[in-house]
Scaffold this motif. Structure first.
Motif, PDB file in Angstrom:
ATOM      1  N   GLU A  94      14.005 -19.152  -4.881  1.00 17.25           N
ATOM      2  CA  GLU A  94      13.593 -18.157  -5.868  1.00 17.25           C
ATOM      3  C   GLU A  94      12.251 -17.541  -5.493  1.00 17.25           C
ATOM      4  N   ALA A  95      11.333 -18.365  -5.004  1.00 15.79           N
ATOM      5  CA  ALA A  95      10.021 -17.856  -4.592  1.00 15.79           C
ATOM      6  C   ALA A  95      10.168 -16.840  -3.470  1.00 15.79           C
ATOM      7  N   GLU A  96      11.022 -17.139  -2.512  1.00 18.01           N
ATOM      8  CA  GLU A  96      11.258 -16.213  -1.399  1.00 18.01           C
ATOM      9  C   GLU A  96      11.848 -14.897  -1.913  1.00 18.01           C
ATOM     10  N   ASP A  97      12.754 -15.001  -2.851  1.00 13.84           N
ATOM     11  CA  ASP A  97      13.386 -13.800  -3.412  1.00 13.84           C
ATOM     12  C   ASP A  97      12.370 -12.967  -4.194  1.00 13.84           C
ATOM     13  N   ILE A  98      11.514 -13.639  -4.950  1.00 13.30           N
ATOM     14  CA  ILE A  98      10.480 -12.937  -5.718  1.00 13.30           C
ATOM     15  C   ILE A  98       9.550 -12.169  -4.782  1.00 13.30           C
ATOM     16  N   ILE A  99       9.121 -12.820  -3.714  1.00 11.57           N
ATOM     17  CA  ILE A  99       8.195 -12.173  -2.785  1.00 11.57           C
ATOM     18  C   ILE A  99       8.880 -11.021  -2.045  1.00 11.57           C
ATOM     19  N   TYR A 100      10.145 -11.194  -1.705  1.00  9.73           N
ATOM     20  CA  TYR A 100      10.894 -10.111  -1.062  1.00  9.73           C
ATOM     21  C   TYR A 100      10.973  -8.899  -1.989  1.00  9.73           C
ATOM     22  N   PHE A 101      11.322  -9.138  -3.247  1.00  8.31           N
ATOM     23  CA  PHE A 101      11.454  -8.047  -4.207  1.00  8.31           C
ATOM     24  C   PHE A 101      10.103  -7.388  -4.452  1.00  8.31           C
ATOM     25  N   ARG A 102       9.056  -8.208  -4.529  1.00  8.87           N
ATOM     26  CA  ARG A 102       7.713  -7.654  -4.712  1.00  8.87           C
ATOM     27  C   ARG A 102       7.355  -6.728  -3.549  1.00  8.87           C
ATOM     28  N   THR A 103       7.679  -7.153  -2.337  1.00 13.90           N
ATOM     29  CA  THR A 103       7.376  -6.329  -1.167  1.00 13.90           C
ATOM     30  C   THR A 103       8.089  -4.977  -1.250  1.00 13.90           C
ATOM     31  N   CYS A 104       9.351  -5.000  -1.639  1.00 16.25           N
ATOM     32  CA  CYS A 104      10.116  -3.758  -1.757  1.00 16.25           C
ATOM     33  C   CYS A 104       9.467  -2.807  -2.760  1.00 16.25           C
ATOM     34  N   PRO A 136      -8.143  -2.639   3.097  1.00 10.45           N
ATOM     35  CA  PRO A 136      -7.228  -1.821   3.910  1.00 10.45           C
ATOM     36  C   PRO A 136      -6.238  -1.025   3.065  1.00 10.45           C
ATOM     37  N   LEU A 137      -5.833  -1.577   1.918  1.00  9.21           N
ATOM     38  CA  LEU A 137      -4.936  -0.853   1.020  1.00  9.21           C
ATOM     39  C   LEU A 137      -5.626   0.397   0.498  1.00  9.21           C
ATOM     40  N   MET A 138      -6.865   0.227   0.062  1.00 14.38           N
ATOM     41  CA  MET A 138      -7.630   1.347  -0.467  1.00 14.38           C
ATOM     42  C   MET A 138      -7.873   2.389   0.610  1.00 14.38           C
ATOM     43  N   ALA A 139      -8.194   1.946   1.809  1.00 17.89           N
ATOM     44  CA  ALA A 139      -8.483   2.876   2.901  1.00 17.89           C
ATOM     45  C   ALA A 139      -7.260   3.716   3.252  1.00 17.89           C
ATOM     46  N   ALA A 140      -6.080   3.104   3.261  1.00 17.18           N
ATOM     47  CA  ALA A 140      -4.859   3.838   3.593  1.00 17.18           C
ATOM     48  C   ALA A 140      -4.528   4.871   2.515  1.00 17.18           C
ATOM     49  N   ILE A 141      -4.765   4.513   1.259  1.00 16.62           N
ATOM     50  CA  ILE A 141      -4.525   5.464   0.171  1.00 16.62           C
ATOM     51  C   ILE A 141      -5.498   6.631   0.280  1.00 16.62           C
ATOM     52  N   GLU A 142      -6.759   6.321   0.506  1.00 10.77           N
ATOM     53  CA  GLU A 142      -7.773   7.380   0.631  1.00 10.77           C
ATOM     54  C   GLU A 142      -7.449   8.328   1.785  1.00 10.77           C
ATOM     55  N   ALA A 143      -6.933   7.786   2.876  1.00 13.83           N
ATOM     56  CA  ALA A 143      -6.607   8.602   4.050  1.00 13.83           C
ATOM     57  C   ALA A 143      -5.322   9.401   3.869  1.00 13.83           C
ATOM     58  N   GLY A 144      -4.565   9.076   2.829  1.00  9.43           N
ATOM     59  CA  GLY A 144      -3.292   9.751   2.620  1.00  9.43           C
ATOM     60  C   GLY A 144      -2.248   9.374   3.650  1.00  9.43           C
ATOM     61  N   ASP A 145      -2.390   8.182   4.221  1.00  9.68           N
ATOM     62  CA  ASP A 145      -1.522   7.722   5.303  1.00  9.68           C
ATOM     63  C   ASP A 145      -0.449   6.792   4.727  1.00  9.68           C
ATOM     64  N   ALA A 146       0.707   7.362   4.394  1.00 12.06           N
ATOM     65  CA  ALA A 146       1.760   6.592   3.733  1.00 12.06           C
ATOM     66  C   ALA A 146       2.313   5.487   4.627  1.00 12.06           C
ATOM     67  N   GLU A 147       2.501   5.786   5.919  1.00 12.37           N
ATOM     68  CA  GLU A 147       3.061   4.790   6.828  1.00 12.37           C
ATOM     69  C   GLU A 147       2.147   3.578   6.947  1.00 12.37           C
ATOM     70  N   THR A 148       0.856   3.824   7.135  1.00 15.87           N
ATOM     71  CA  THR A 148      -0.097   2.715   7.221  1.00 15.87           C
ATOM     72  C   THR A 148      -0.190   1.974   5.897  1.00 15.87           C
ATOM     73  N   ALA A 149      -0.162   2.708   4.803  1.00  8.17           N
ATOM     74  CA  ALA A 149      -0.228   2.075   3.484  1.00  8.17           C
ATOM     75  C   ALA A 149       0.926   1.103   3.285  1.00  8.17           C
ATOM     76  N   GLY A 150       2.130   1.533   3.664  1.00  4.97           N
ATOM     77  CA  GLY A 150       3.290   0.650   3.537  1.00  4.97           C
ATOM     78  C   GLY A 150       3.166  -0.582   4.404  1.00  4.97           C
ATOM     79  N   ARG A 151       2.651  -0.393   5.623  1.00  2.00           N
ATOM     80  CA  ARG A 151       2.504  -1.527   6.540  1.00  2.00           C
ATOM     81  C   ARG A 151       1.480  -2.531   6.035  1.00  2.00           C
ATOM     82  N   VAL A 152       0.316  -2.038   5.583  1.00  2.00           N
ATOM     83  CA  VAL A 152      -0.723  -2.979   5.158  1.00  2.00           C
ATOM     84  C   VAL A 152      -0.347  -3.678   3.857  1.00  2.00           C
ATOM     85  N   MET A 153       0.434  -3.009   2.998  1.00  2.28           N
ATOM     86  CA  MET A 153       0.906  -3.691   1.792  1.00  2.28           C
ATOM     87  C   MET A 153       1.863  -4.808   2.166  1.00  2.28           C
TER      88      MET A 153
END
Length: 238
Positions: free
Chosen positions: A97-107, A201-218
């Motif tokens: 269940e923990a693995e499933d929760i973390i997977y869903f959270r990532t999505c 890094p999450l904040m920096a990617a949002i500020e830069a408007g870099d969606a690909e990097t934002a998704g990766r760092v999340m």
């Protein structure tokens, strides 16, 4: 606490009723549900603990009917589990269940931060910077509880900024389960400073408007939590 079954005015603004105050809403069931939910996610009622309706009714000074309905609601939301002939217990999260929760959270959160990176406004950036500043202050003061509360606020703010009501509901549902999981395994950060720096890094990617990097760092940010969860289940042999 004595919850009289009378109508009266309710406290607004997300205030959570506890056993030390009189709060009245249109529905006593709502009060009891909110109180029990808060006590479960905050660890006052521990994972695996049995919910005894008669004892709750006596302690709160109300009949068993609103407690019974509140317990049914919490079972429906996944916070309680019903074991036939034994009663209802606070949910304990298994390894799968923990693995499933973390997977869903990532999505959810990967999709959310990518959209926000593409659509963020000056107001959004100001709000997120303010949340991180509060988190830094709490961390510098050594306030573990407050730091982790603001951590959750930062992630929720990102989901809220997407404008997706369904996405925000999914976030709220999964984070209720995450809080139970974190109560089981303890703090997933080595230090409070690490907790704050992990969001930069999450904040920096949002500020830069870099969606690909934002998704990766999340994805990487949440993966660090997965490692700590795995360590817990390995150590406990579950």
């Amino acid at each position: 606490m004595n919850m009289r079954e009378n109508p009266a005015t309710a406290s607004k603004g997300g205030h959570r009723p506890d056993e030390g105050e009189l709060l009245y809403t249109d529905s006593l069931v709502d009060q009891v549900t909110d109180m029990l939910r808060s006590q479960i996610v905050e660890g006052v009622i521990a994972p695996g603990e049995k919910i005894v309706e008669a004892a709750l009714a006596e302690r709160l000074g109300i009949s068993r009917n609103p407690i019974r309905e509140a317990v049914r609601r919490l079972e429906g939301s996944g916070l309680l589990v019903n074991h036939p002939r034994r009663g209802r217990f606070v949910r304990q999260i298994s390894r799968d269940e923990a693995e499933d929760i973390i997977y869903f959270r990532t999505c959810i959160e990967r999709a959310g931060i990518m959209r926000v990176a593409e659509t963020r406004t000056d107001s959004d950036l100001h709000r997120l910077r303010g949340i991180l500043a509060e988190m830094r202050e709490a961390a510098d003061n050594g306030d573990v509880v407050r730091t982790l509360e603001i951590d959750a606020q930062f992630h929720r703010a990102i989901c809220e900024m997407t404008g997706s009501s369904r996405g925000l509901k999914a976030f709220d549902d999964i984070h209720t389960e995450l809080r139970i999981l974190f109560r089981m395994i303890g703090n997933t950060y080595a230090t409070l400073d690490e907790a704050v720096r992990g969001h930069e890094p999450l904040m920096a990617a949002i500020e830069a408007g870099d969606a690909e990097t934002a998704g990766r760092v999340m994805t990487e940010h949440i993966a660090a939590t997965r490692i700590e969860v795995e360590k817990y289940f390995q150590a406990t042999g579950q």
